[in-house]
Structure formats: structure tokens, C-alpha cells
Scaffold this active site. Sequence first.
Site, PDB file in Angstrom:
ATOM      1  N   CYS A   4       0.804  -1.230   0.000  1.00  0.00           N
ATOM      2  CA  CYS A   4       0.000   0.000   0.000  1.00  0.00           C
ATOM      3  C   CYS A   4       0.840   1.286   0.000  1.00  0.00           C
ATOM      4  CB  CYS A   4      -0.955  -0.004   1.185  1.00  0.00           C
ATOM      5  SG  CYS A   4      -0.181  -0.525   2.723  1.00  0.00           S
TER       6      CYS A   4
ATOM      7  N   HIS B 106      -3.183   6.284   4.560  1.00  0.00           N
ATOM      8  CA  HIS B 106      -1.753   6.444   4.829  1.00  0.00           C
ATOM      9  C   HIS B 106      -1.312   7.816   4.323  1.00  0.00           C
ATOM     10  CE1 HIS B 106      -1.619   2.341   5.916  1.00  0.00           C
ATOM     11  NE2 HIS B 106      -0.861   1.838   4.959  1.00  0.00           N
TER      12      HIS B 106
END
Length: 347
Positions: free
Chosen positions: A130, A250
Amino acid sequence: MSRDVNVAIVGATGAVGQAMIATLERRKFPYSTLKLLASKRSAGQEVQISGRTYVVEEAVPEAFKGIDIALFSAGGDVSLKLAPEAVKRGALVIDNTSAYRMDPEVPLVVPEVNGEDMFGHKGIIANPNCSTIQMVVALNPIYRKYGIKRIVVSTYQAASGAGQRAINDLRQTAQAILRGDEPYAEVLPVSKLSKHYPLAFNILPQIDVFEENGYTKEEMKMVNETRKIFHDQEIAVTPTAARVPVVYGHSESVYVETRAPFQLEDIKSLLNAADGVVVQDDPAQQLYPQPYYAAGQLEVFVGRLRKDLYEDNGLSMWVVADNILKGAAWNAVQIAERWISRDGVKH
Ligand code: A2P
């Protein structure tokens, strides 16, 4: 698009598996059948999707008979065991685990960056980590025009990246601390010390286990995957990965040194025109990307663009994306969309 695609999701009851189902629905993915697979524990469980009831089945080799595309997100061991079985039965596997990412036979694909690589697959296409995905989407237009010599990146990663139990840990340790009780964390990180560290009101500069060189496995994924995706073993990547008390999204502070000199305004226009990127960069309005607002979105958000004060070719930026969507489920579904739109289901 072909309309007779039979899709299976392995790990359909997990955080990413659920997001894969939601993303297929959101994108109106033209599947004709959808098979939900998980461990024996979940077999028989009913799931409602767009008004229809689906029954979860145990992921066993025979389950892949007749499947065209299998999206895997049930951990590396399950992928190592079952992905070859799915391929043997004619399925294209899109694997969200790290099991095959560095295998030279397996393309590691972010559609906006190296989408063409997927067409060289031998049955398995890997979805990158990710943190790598959102970084390379933001860097791609800069890399193409100016080249990149060096990347120094610090991540601020959400709890959801470590699964549903980590989200529970964050909530429960936050409540304990607010009550004035001693927090008890169960999963973050896998600590050898007497107690596990709470994520609430804290930052953990460790994601995954440490390697001998002092970097964590997560950090080394960013190094190795970035080079593989750009097909450039010369890029120097210096990462520090940290877990922060955020549930979804994130964030990354990214510093790059380009090979050729650039103008900041040109970087902004390149990013504005880039596929999958939204520029949120207006200091006068205090506009910059934040995980709170990126959660639930498919794009990668970029802001805080500025030239380095000392290095002429240095650029700093702030990059945010939903780690479960662009960082996992959406990138996988996007690969599947490109696959069927170009080649139908034949491979
Ligand atoms: P189950 O719910 O039956 O355990 P998460 O990353 O959110 O923890 O999700 C992991 C996913 O992987 C779940 O869907 C889980 O199913 C699935 N899974 C775990 N172990 C296996 C296994 N041995 N075979 C198939 N699926 C598995």
C-alpha cells in the site's frame, strides 16, 4: 467489456476482501458470477451484495473451477498454496499479498504507472504494498519527465493496514487511556517486550519485523517494489515507516531528487494532469491532503509541494491515499478492469 467474467475473492470476509466486494459494486464490475471464499471457519456465512445473498465457501483448489479472475487477500501462505491451483484451473490471479511480488516471473502492477506490465503475466499479477502504490502514483509523472535519483520517504500509516484487529486495538487502547486505565494492545507491534505498545496517543516506528540491516520488512518493500515498478535499479530509496493512530488513510512525507532540473510550476501541472492524482496544494487556503478526507476515495492526493532550500533538484511533497482502496482493493479491481477491457477474459 466482456460480460461473462466469473470472479472469486479469496479472503472475502477480511478487511480488504470486503473492500474488494464493495469496489466491484461501486465500479459496476461486469461479473456474471461472484464466489466468496475464506477459511473453513467462515464457510456457510451469508453476505448480502446489492440485494442478493451470497454464501461464503471454503477456499479449496476445486473452488477455482470455471473462475476467470481470482482476487486474493487472505495472507501470503494462502496465496502460496492456492494461487497456483487457481492458475492451473485457468484463472488469472491478482494477488494482494507479498507472496509473489518480487518473483521475476510475476508483474508487479500499478495501472497508472506500469499498466502494460500486466500483459506479460504467466497467471499471477501482484498488487504492490500500500505505501509503495501511493508513492509511485505521485512520483510517476515526475519520474517520466525528469528522472529520479533519490527518494527519502517517511510514512504515517493507518491502523487498518494491519487488519481489523489492529483497528480494534486502536479503539480499545484509546478508550482505556481516556478512562485513565492501563492500555492493553493485542497486536501492534508483535513485541518481544513484556507488554505490547498502544497505538492510541502514540506513534510506532515499526511496521512488520526488522531485517538485519536495521530496516523493517515494510521499509524494504518500499525500496524493492519501487525499483521493480519503475524498472530502475538505480533509484535510491530511504524509507522510515511508522504506524500512527489513524484508522483509514496512509500519509507520506516524500523528498525526491530528480536527475534533471525542474520548475515547481511544471511539477504542479504534471501532477494535475496525471491519471489517478488529485492535487490539493494551496497554502493560502490551508489546503493540503489529509487521511480523514482521503478515506473512501480512490485517488492519490498530493500537496505541500515545495522546492528544497539547498538542493536544486530537490522536491518535497505530502502524499495521502486510502490504504485499503488505492493501496489494496481498488488497485486490484483496477487491474482486473484493464485486463478485461483489453483482452476479454481470454489469456
Ligand atoms: P476468515 O474470516 O474465515 O478467517 P484480515 O486480513 O482482515 O484478517 O482477513 C483475512 C482474510 O483471509 C479473511 O477473509 C480470512 O477468512 C481469510 N483467511 C485466513 N486464513 C485462511 C485460510 N487458511 N484459507 C482461506 N482464507 C483464509
